[in-house]
Design a protein around this motif. Structure first.
Motif, PDB file in Angstrom:
ATOM      1  N   GLY A 230      21.604   7.164 -13.352  1.00  0.00           N
ATOM      2  CA  GLY A 230      22.792   6.271 -13.711  1.00  0.00           C
ATOM      3  C   GLY A 230      23.226   5.349 -12.415  1.00  0.00           C
ATOM      4  O   GLY A 230      22.817   5.914 -11.220  1.00  0.00           O
ATOM      5  N   GLY A 231      24.179   4.473 -12.399  1.00  0.00           N
ATOM      6  CA  GLY A 231      24.421   3.851 -11.401  1.00  0.00           C
ATOM      7  C   GLY A 231      25.550   2.662 -11.566  1.00  0.00           C
ATOM      8  O   GLY A 231      25.569   2.204 -13.008  1.00  0.00           O
ATOM      9  N   LEU A 232      25.744   1.683 -10.651  1.00  0.00           N
ATOM     10  CA  LEU A 232      26.478   0.453 -10.952  1.00  0.00           C
ATOM     11  C   LEU A 232      25.478  -0.727 -10.728  1.00  0.00           C
ATOM     12  O   LEU A 232      24.883  -0.529  -9.556  1.00  0.00           O
TER      13      LEU A 232
ATOM     14  N   ASP B 241      26.821  -2.278 -22.310  1.00  0.00           N
ATOM     15  CA  ASP B 241      26.105  -1.098 -22.177  1.00  0.00           C
ATOM     16  C   ASP B 241      26.752  -0.032 -21.195  1.00  0.00           C
ATOM     17  O   ASP B 241      26.356   1.043 -21.048  1.00  0.00           O
ATOM     18  N   THR B 242      27.878  -0.203 -20.607  1.00  0.00           N
ATOM     19  CA  THR B 242      28.495   0.371 -19.916  1.00  0.00           C
ATOM     20  C   THR B 242      29.021   1.618 -20.703  1.00  0.00           C
ATOM     21  O   THR B 242      29.957   1.418 -21.547  1.00  0.00           O
ATOM     22  N   ALA B 243      28.749   2.728 -20.208  1.00  0.00           N
ATOM     23  CA  ALA B 243      29.137   4.028 -20.892  1.00  0.00           C
ATOM     24  C   ALA B 243      28.617   5.225 -20.034  1.00  0.00           C
ATOM     25  O   ALA B 243      27.848   5.198 -19.038  1.00  0.00           O
TER      26      ALA B 243
ATOM     27  N   THR C  87      25.254  10.995 -17.476  1.00  0.00           N
ATOM     28  CA  THR C  87      25.228  10.015 -16.256  1.00  0.00           C
ATOM     29  C   THR C  87      25.843   8.655 -16.333  1.00  0.00           C
ATOM     30  O   THR C  87      25.418   8.246 -17.587  1.00  0.00           O
ATOM     31  N   GLN C  88      26.687   8.317 -15.759  1.00  0.00           N
ATOM     32  CA  GLN C  88      27.563   7.096 -15.754  1.00  0.00           C
ATOM     33  C   GLN C  88      26.595   5.799 -15.564  1.00  0.00           C
ATOM     34  O   GLN C  88      25.854   5.719 -14.505  1.00  0.00           O
ATOM     35  N   VAL C  89      26.545   4.926 -16.472  1.00  0.00           N
ATOM     36  CA  VAL C  89      26.102   3.651 -16.375  1.00  0.00           C
ATOM     37  C   VAL C  89      27.116   2.662 -16.390  1.00  0.00           C
ATOM     38  O   VAL C  89      27.830   2.552 -17.143  1.00  0.00           O
ATOM     39  N   THR C  90      27.220   1.636 -15.453  1.00  0.00           N
ATOM     40  CA  THR C  90      28.239   0.788 -15.177  1.00  0.00           C
ATOM     41  C   THR C  90      27.484  -0.608 -14.986  1.00  0.00           C
ATOM     42  O   THR C  90      26.905  -0.743 -13.837  1.00  0.00           O
TER      43      THR C  90
END
Length: 124
Positions: A9-11, A90-92, A118-121
């Motif tokens: 995940g990531g920004l 899709d941020t979650a 895992t964070q997706v921003t």
């Protein structure tokens, strides 16, 4: 205790791509169906995609069809979620789950093992 571990995940900016990974070192991975769920902040967790034990069957939520691809490498005890054309929606927190057997279910209650996510921003 069985543990699934997500990574990747990531920004990112809108339109970008990411590939998430889910590993399960203590499972005989080929015996398990794997699904990806996501939970936007303050909202319910929802099914995103799933891949059968062999990788021969996949299923996707309508919102990600054509953009996300679920796959797996049983020899590496790893499942993947390739995401392209990411949007802010899709941020979650993306979480993988596994269930023994061949049924590729979109229902959370069907899955016995879960990762922490895992964070997706995705920025607009």
């Amino acid at each position: 205790q069985v543990q699934l571990v997500e990574s990747g995940g990531g920004l990112v900016q809108s339109g970008a791509s990411l590939t998430l990974s889910c590993t399960a070192p203590s499972l005989t991975f080929s015996e398990f169906t794997v699904a990806w769920f996501r939970q936007p902040q303050g909202k319910e967790r929802e099914f995103v995609a799933g891949v059968s034990w062999s990788g021969g069957a996949t299923d996707y939520a309508d919102s990600v069809k054509g953009r996300f691809t679920a796959s797996r490498e049983n020899a590496k005890n790893t499942a993947y979620l390739q995401m392209i054309s990411l949007m802010s929606e899709d941020t979650a927190l993306y979480v993988c789950a596994a269930r023994r057997g061949t049924w590729l279910s979109p229902y959370q209650s069907a899955y016995d093992y879960w990762g922490r996510g895992t964070q997706v921003t995705v920025s607009a």
